[in-house]
Design an enzyme around this catalytic site. Structure first.
Site, short mmCIF file in Angstrom:
data_model
loop_
_atom_site.label_atom_id
_atom_site.label_comp_id
_atom_site.label_asym_id
_atom_site.label_seq_id
_atom_site.Cartn_x
_atom_site.Cartn_y
_atom_site.Cartn_z
CG HIS A 278 -7.43 10.91 16.07
ND1 HIS A 278 -8.59 10.49 16.68
CD2 HIS A 278 -6.62 11.30 17.08
CE1 HIS A 278 -8.47 10.60 17.99
NE2 HIS A 278 -7.28 11.09 18.27
CG HIS B 145 -3.20 13.52 20.02
ND1 HIS B 145 -4.18 14.45 20.28
CD2 HIS B 145 -3.83 12.32 20.04
CE1 HIS B 145 -5.35 13.84 20.46
NE2 HIS B 145 -5.15 12.54 20.31
CD GLU C 99 -9.12 12.31 20.96
OE1 GLU C 99 -7.94 12.59 20.69
OE2 GLU C 99 -9.50 11.17 21.28
CD GLN D 46 -8.95 13.96 25.25
OE1 GLN D 46 -9.07 15.14 25.60
NE2 GLN D 46 -8.72 13.62 24.00
CG HIS E 3 -12.67 10.27 24.65
ND1 HIS E 3 -11.78 9.54 25.41
CD2 HIS E 3 -11.97 10.68 23.56
CE1 HIS E 3 -10.59 9.52 24.81
NE2 HIS E 3 -10.68 10.20 23.68
CG ASP F 187 -1.66 0.49 17.90
OD1 ASP F 187 -2.69 -0.23 17.90
OD2 ASP F 187 -1.36 1.24 18.83
CG ASP G 185 -5.11 8.36 19.24
OD1 ASP G 185 -5.00 9.58 19.44
OD2 ASP G 185 -5.63 7.59 20.08
N GLY H 65 -2.69 7.28 23.64
CA GLY H 65 -2.27 7.51 22.26
C GLY H 65 -1.33 6.40 21.82
#
Lengths: 364, 364
Positions: B50, B52, B114, B126, B177, B229, B255, B290
Site C-alpha cells: 500500500h 501511493h 484503494e 480521498q 474507508h 510511522d 501508505d 497518506g
C-alpha cells in the site's frame, strides 16, 4: 459435612472429580476419585465487589438489618462475598452508610465507594450535585477500615496525594467515571491504582492516536471489572476483552441497582429516577443506570460469550476479585480455605450455597 | 554469489548464523555455521502493498519509465516487492494508470486499487467527487490480472456481488474507508473479505455496545495493514495491536504519498492539495493524507514500539503480505526461494539490497 462425587473446580489446580470434607468453617480434606461421572460442579463461592442494591435494598438507604437480609438473599445467586457499593453523595450521607452497615455482616467483606471524587463529564448515572475533588480531610472521615475499594478519576485535583494516602491504608483505588488519557492512566497505574471500574463504561474511548481509558485498560496490566449482562457491553465485546486480557485480570461484577431481582418499573439510584424496561435500567436521559443483573446469570453469560473453561470461570467469578483485595483464605477449593462454595448443575445453575461451612441456600 | 557469516532471519525457521549461496535468481544453498558472531542480518526483502507514491512519482500520474524508477528507488529502503496504489478516480483515469504501469516492472507485483467504491463519510484524504457504488460492468473494466488488492466499503450497494466476482479472480478485497458495523464486517469476512486497509484509520471506532471496524478487526481473524510511522497510530496503539493480533496477522505498509523521501512543502494527492509539515501530510481540513514514511523506517519503528524478535519482524515486513497475496516463492530465506534479500546492520539499517539474486542497492 462431606460433599461426594463432584467435579471440583479450583482456579489454580483446575478441574478434577472428588469428595470434599468440611469442618469448622473450613475445607479440611479433599479426596481425588478420578471418577468419570460426577453429580454436580463444586466451585468457590461467587464474589461481587460492585453492587449497589438488590430487590429494593440499596446501599445508600439500608438499615443494618437490611444489609444482613441482602447478604442472605445473595446466597441464592451463589454470592458468598460482596461489597455493597455507594454512589456520589455528601460526606454525611456516606458516613451514615458506613455506620449503618456496621461490622462483620455475614458475607459483606466491606464497602466500595464509587465516587464522589469522579469526573462529572463521565458521571453516567451518578448524581452530579455530589461530585467533587477529594481532600485528605474528607478522605480521613469516610475511609474507616471497612472501605476496601474507592472508585476515583485521576484527573481530579489532589488525586495523587489521595492515592498515596489510600495506598497506605490498603484501600484499592479503582479508576472510573474518568476522561483520563493514556499518559495520566499510566502514571496512576505506576503509582498504585491497578484496577478499573466497570470497564469500559464511563471511560474515554479508544482512538489510534490516543489509547484513552478503553485502550489503556487493555494495554497496561490493570485488573478490570466487567458487567456481563449483555447490555453494558455486547457479548462480542466481552469475548474480545477476554481474548485480550485473559482469565487472570477480569473481575465479574453486577453493578446491580435496586430493581435487580424485581419486575420492570420505576426505581431510584442515588436520588435519581431510574426506569427499568425489559430488565435494562436507564435514567430519563437514556444513560444506563446500573444493571438488574444477578451474579449467577452474569457467570453463565460470561461462559456463553467466551466459551471459557470452568477453571477460568472460577477465576473471573471469585478468585481474581479476592486476590485483588488481598483476601487469601477464600476463593479456592483447597484444604484450609474457608468453605465458601457453590454447588452447580451442569448448566451452571445454583443447586446449593455453602457459607463458612454451612448450607445457606438449597434449590428445591 | 555467497553471503557469508550472517544472522539469517527466516519468518518460519527463525534466526541462526550461516552462509547463503545464490544462483540464477534463487537461494540455492544455506549452510548453518552456529557461529556466535555475525557481520550482518540477512532478512527477506521488504514488501509494501500500500504505497501511493515516492519522491514525486505518483501512481496516478506515473509513466512506465517512472514506475521503473520508483522500483529502483525503493531498493534503497529494502523494498523488493510492492503494489503501487491508486486513489478514487474516474474509470478512465484508473484504466490509464493500469495501462501506463504495464507488465512485469522489476519489483512491482501488481496494483492496489484503494477506492473508488468506498464510503464518502470515511473518505479521509480521498477525493469525494469520485467515490461511487461498484457495478460488475465497471469492475470488469478496471480489474485486469495485475490488480491484486481492492479496498472497498461493504456498505456500498452491490458489494457482495462484487466480492463474489473479485474472489473468483483471486483479487483480495480489503475493507477500508468504511463505517461498517460488526454484523456487516462479520458477513464480509465470512464471504471472503479477509483483510483490512490501513487499520484502524478510516474505520468506525470501538464501542462496548458496537465493536465497529476498529474492534471487529481485532476480534475476527482479519489480516490488517498497519502504518507504523508514529503518526497514523501512536506507538502504544501499534504495540497494543501487536499484542492482540500477534505477528501472523499484521502487514506493515507505508501508505506513502509523493512527499515521501522529500522535504516539507505543498504536494498533491489525487488532485487534492496536501501540506507536509515536520513530515506529517495533511489536507487543508487537517485530515491526515497518506504518510511520508519510508519502509525501512517503518520496520525500525515497529521493532522499537513492540520489542518484537527479528523473526517476527520478517513476518510483518515481508512474509505476511506475500502470503496474503498467495505469492509462495518469496518472503523466506530458504533454498529454492527467490533471492529477494535485505542485508542489515544491527540497528536494522539497510546495507545492501538483493533483488532476484543481484545486488541492486549498496549503502556506501
Amino acid at each position: 459435612m462431606i460433599i461426594k462425587n463432584g467435579l471440583i473446580v479450583d482456579p489454580i489446580d483446575g478441574e478434577y472429580t472428588g469428595n470434599i470434607e468440611i469442618k469448622n468453617e473450613k475445607i479440611i480434606k479433599i479426596e481425588k476419585t478420578n471418577s468419570k461421572n460426577y453429580e454436580h460442579i463444586i466451585m468457590p463461592g461467587f464474589v461481587d465487589v460492585h453492587t449497589h442494591a438488590l430487590k429494593k435494598i440499596d446501599t445508600m438507604k439500608a438499615s443494618n438489618y437490611e444489609f444482613k437480609k441482602w447478604a442472605e438473599m445473595n446466597f441464592q445467586y451463589g454470592v458468598t462475598s460482596f461489597l455493597p457499593t455507594t454512589v456520589s453523595a455528601s460526606t454525611d450521607q456516606i458516613k451514615k452508610v458506613l455506620e449503618k452497615m456496621g461490622e462483620s455482616v455475614l458475607s459483606i467483606e466491606g464497602i466500595h465507594l464509587e465516587g464522589p471524587f469522579i469526573n462529572p463529564d463521565k458521571k453516567g448515572a451518578q448524581n452530579g450535585n455530589y461530585i467533587r475533588n477529594p481532600s485528605l480531610e474528607e478522605l480521613k472521615e469516610i475511609t474507616p477500615e471497612k472501605v476496601k475499594i474507592m472508585t476515583m478519576a485521576p484527573e481530579r485535583k489532589n488525586f495523587f496525594k489521595s492515592l498515596e494516602y489510600l495506598n497506605e491504608k490498603n484501600i484499592k483505588v479503582s479508576i472510573g467515571h474518568s476522561t483520563a488519557n493514556y499518559e495520566l492512566l499510566k502514571k496512576s497505574f505506576d503509582k498504585g491504582a491497578k484496577r478499573i471500574t466497570h470497564y469500559p463504561n464511563a471511560l474515554s474511548t479508544l482512538h489510534h492516536r490516543e489509547l484513552g481509558g478503553t485502550g489503556t485498560a487493555l494495554y497496561l496490566d490493570f485488573n478490570i471489572e466487567l458487567i456481563s449482562d449483555g447490555v453494558h457491553c455486547t457479548p462480542e465485546f466481552v469475548d474480545l476483552t477476554y481474548k485480550i486480557k485473559g482469565p487472570e485480570k477480569i473481575i465479574l461484577i453486577t453493578d446491580s441497582m435496586e430493581a435487580a431481582g424485581l419486575e420492570d418499573g420505576k426505581y431510584d439510584l442515588g436520588g435519581l429516577d431510574v426506569f427499568v424496561e425489559s430488565g435494562v435500567a436507564r435514567l430519563k436521559s437514556g444513560n444506563i443506570a446500573g444493571s438488574t443483573l444477578l451474579f449467577d446469570q452474569g457467570v453463565r453469560n460470561f461462559q456463553k460469550y467466551t466459551k471459557c473453561s470452568l477453571k477460568e470461570l472460577a477465576k473471573v467469578s471469585s478468585y481474581n476479585a479476592l486476590k485483588d483485595l488481598d483476601i487469601e483464605n477464600k476463593g479456592r477449593i483447597k484444604e484450609n480455605y474457608i468453605a465458601n462454595i457453590v454447588i452447580l448443575d451442569k448448566n451452571i445453575n445454583i443447586q446449593q450455597t455453602i457459607f463458612k461451612g454451612k448450607i445457606v441456600y438449597q434449590n428445591k
